[in-house]
Design an enzyme around this catalytic site. Structure first.
Site, short mmCIF file in Angstrom:
data_model
loop_
_atom_site.label_atom_id
_atom_site.label_comp_id
_atom_site.label_asym_id
_atom_site.label_seq_id
_atom_site.Cartn_x
_atom_site.Cartn_y
_atom_site.Cartn_z
N HIS A 152 0.83 -1.21 0.00
CA HIS A 152 0.00 0.00 0.00
C HIS A 152 0.87 1.26 0.00
O HIS A 152 0.71 2.15 -0.85
CB HIS A 152 -0.91 -0.03 1.23
N GLU A 153 1.79 1.32 0.95
CA GLU A 153 2.62 2.53 1.07
C GLU A 153 3.53 2.68 -0.15
O GLU A 153 3.83 3.80 -0.56
CB GLU A 153 3.42 2.52 2.37
N GLU A 209 -4.72 7.64 -2.92
CA GLU A 209 -5.24 6.37 -2.43
C GLU A 209 -5.58 5.43 -3.60
O GLU A 209 -5.50 4.21 -3.46
CB GLU A 209 -6.47 6.64 -1.56
ZN ZN Z 1 -3.00 5.17 2.00
#
Ligand code: ZN
Length: 500
Positions: free
Chosen positions: A264-265, A294
């Site tokens: 995710h990061e 996001e």
């Molecule tokens: Zn995030």
């Protein structure tokens, strides 16, 4: 015009440097700073942000922007310079309404509140955090008051994260989405449940770390321009075009949290690292908005990281890493396990089908707190009631309920909806990517992610913050934020997994 433009750019570069330095102090605070350093750190960050704010909101900058806006028609409207002038004008008008006293108070209060929150969460004591949270919401209402008249008290703070987006827009999108997601979860709950017990057990911390590193290296994360550390709540910090750091958290008794948090990061970091170097040290040198950001992190975490083609390549490698735990678990069972749908307490560990409901809960509570139709002291009760209403589960304590997220302690009100909007955008982009790179699944089955990253850089990353989010999505996909592709994806994926 060129001379004035150069003058403006020189000042904006210094403002950027000051903000980056403050961000780096924030990174240190969440990774290595001893806990007693909180108060001093609060002053340091507040001082830097005050200097940056004063520098940017000076009369000189105002005059330069005014003159440049008057000459704007000389420039190609999509050029870097024209976008820089427009974004600076917009930001200047916003920031000059906010007093430097407020900026300083806010930075100090939130830094202290962050430490108080960490303690309150570990001691499961909401009352200990309540006075700090009250002050943060008070400061946020003061902030909105700088932007009177507005349609809704929540609009000015939402606008900080999603320029141009209104509370009513978000409520409209979620109104369409919520019943469909609830319906899907209901259909799933009537089917036999998936076994994911093999994801819990003993998983060596170092091996988890190394596996995550191997995946994000293959994604294209450049270790000469980044690093990974540990944090209680994983985040990405950009300290300029060649220093974008990520954090993760690993549990020794659970396999997925650390792995997916790294993916995710890394998605966030790839975005920041992909911004055109010509935009460096300017307000355009970052992602277009949090929702756009996001969309990138969720694409890597979910659309790749929880997909079958990805695991066709990586599962044998993961089995080699943890042979005792996974040796007898088939690829199909593993895939179903990591995609198990189960209404749960913790947002960051929620599956794709229930995730947006966690977000909608927070959005409704934030709006109520901003409107003062809900008081902070009644928040735990309201939280638990909504959890029951949306997800059918009630937190046994506040640490796993209202105290779970870092955001409010950092003053980040208006942030949560961007997570759900990011999910929606990720699918709008993904459908386009499938058309442009029809053999992407085959590439992923070989552990190759280069063409995908190249597409994202070309279509999304390089533009930085040149365009407002809705404008950028329109330029890329031809439509505004649209929940239809996301629901199509969820329905297809889970119909297959749960045989709906
Ligand atoms: Zn995030």
């Amino acid at each position: 015009m060129q001379e004035k433009l150069d003058q403006l750019k020189a000042i904006l570069a210094e403002v950027y440097d000051l903000s980056s330095a403050a961000a780096l102090l924030g990174w240190d605070q969440q990774t290595y700073m001893p806990s007693a350093g909180a108060e001093g750190r609060g002053h340091q960050i507040a001082t830097l942000e005050k200097i940056a704010h004063n520098k940017f909101t000076s009369d000189q900058v105002g005059q330069l922007i005014e003159d440049l806006v008057a000459d704007l028609k000389q420039l190609d409207p999509d050029s870097d310079d024209a976008c820089l002038i427009k974004v600076s004008d917009r930001e200047y008008k916003k920031q000059t309404r906010v007093t430097s006293e407020w900026v300083e108070n806010f930075a100090r209060e939130t830094t202290i509140a962050h430490q108080v929150w960490e303690k309150a969460r570990s001691e499961n004591n909401f009352a200990g955090f309540q006075p700090n949270l009250e002050r943060i919401f008070e400061l946020r209402r003061e902030y909105s008051a700088f932007f009177v008249p507005y349609e809704h008290v929540y609009d000015p703070i939402l606008d900080d994260f999603e320029p141009g987006l209104k509370t009513a827009d978000v409520q409209e999108i979620f109104k369409t989405l919520r019943p469909q997601q609830v319906e899907l979860i209901k259909a799933i709950s009537e089917k036999p449940q998936v076994d994911d017990s093999f994801l819990r057990g003993e998983f060596d911390d170092r091996k988890q770390w190394d596996f995550g590193v191997s995946v994000i290296t293959a994604f294209g994360y450049d270790w000469n321009r980044g690093r990974q550390d540990r944090a209680a709540h994983p985040f990405t910090e950009s300290n300029g075009r060649d220093d974008v750091r990520i954090t993760t958290r690993i549990y020794p008794d659970e396999l997925t949290a650390g792995m997916f948090s790294s993916m995710h990061e890394a998605g966030h970091a790839l975005y920041e690292l992909g911004v055109d170097h010509a935009l460096a040290r300017s307000p355009l040198a970052s992602g277009a908005s949090l929702a756009l950001h996001e969309s990138q992190s969720r694409m890597y975490e979910n659309l790749l990281g929880r997909s079958m083609p990805f695991w066709e390549f990586y599962y044998p490698r993961l089995q080699d890493t943890f042979p005792a735990q996974l040796g007898n678990v088939s690829l199909e069972d593993f895939y179903r396990g990591i995609n198990k749908v189960e209404p749960s307490l913790i947002r960051v560990e929620a599956d794709e089908a229930t995730y947006n409901l966690h977000v909608m809960l927070r959005l409704e509570l934030e709006i109520a707190l901003m409107e003062r139709s809900l008081e902070v002291k009644d928040l735990p009760e309201a939280w638990n009631a909504k959890m029951e209403q949306f997800l059918g589960v009630t937190p046994p304590n506040d640490a796993d309920g209202v105290l779970q997220d870092v955001h409010w302690s950092s003053g980040l009100i208006g942030y949560f909806s961007t997570y759900a909007l990011g999910n929606l955008i990720s699918l709008q982009l993904w459908e386009l990517i499938q058309q442009d790179i029809p053999n992407l699944p085959d590439q992923v089955r070989k552990g190759q992610f280069g063409e995908l990253l190249e597409w994202l850089r070309r279509k999304v990353h390089r533009h930085g913050a040149k365009y407002e989010p809705q404008d950028l999505i329109m330029r890329i996909t031809g439509s505004k934020i649209d929940p239809v592709p996301y629901m199509r994806y969820l329905n297809n994926k889970y119909s297959q997994i749960y045989e709906l």
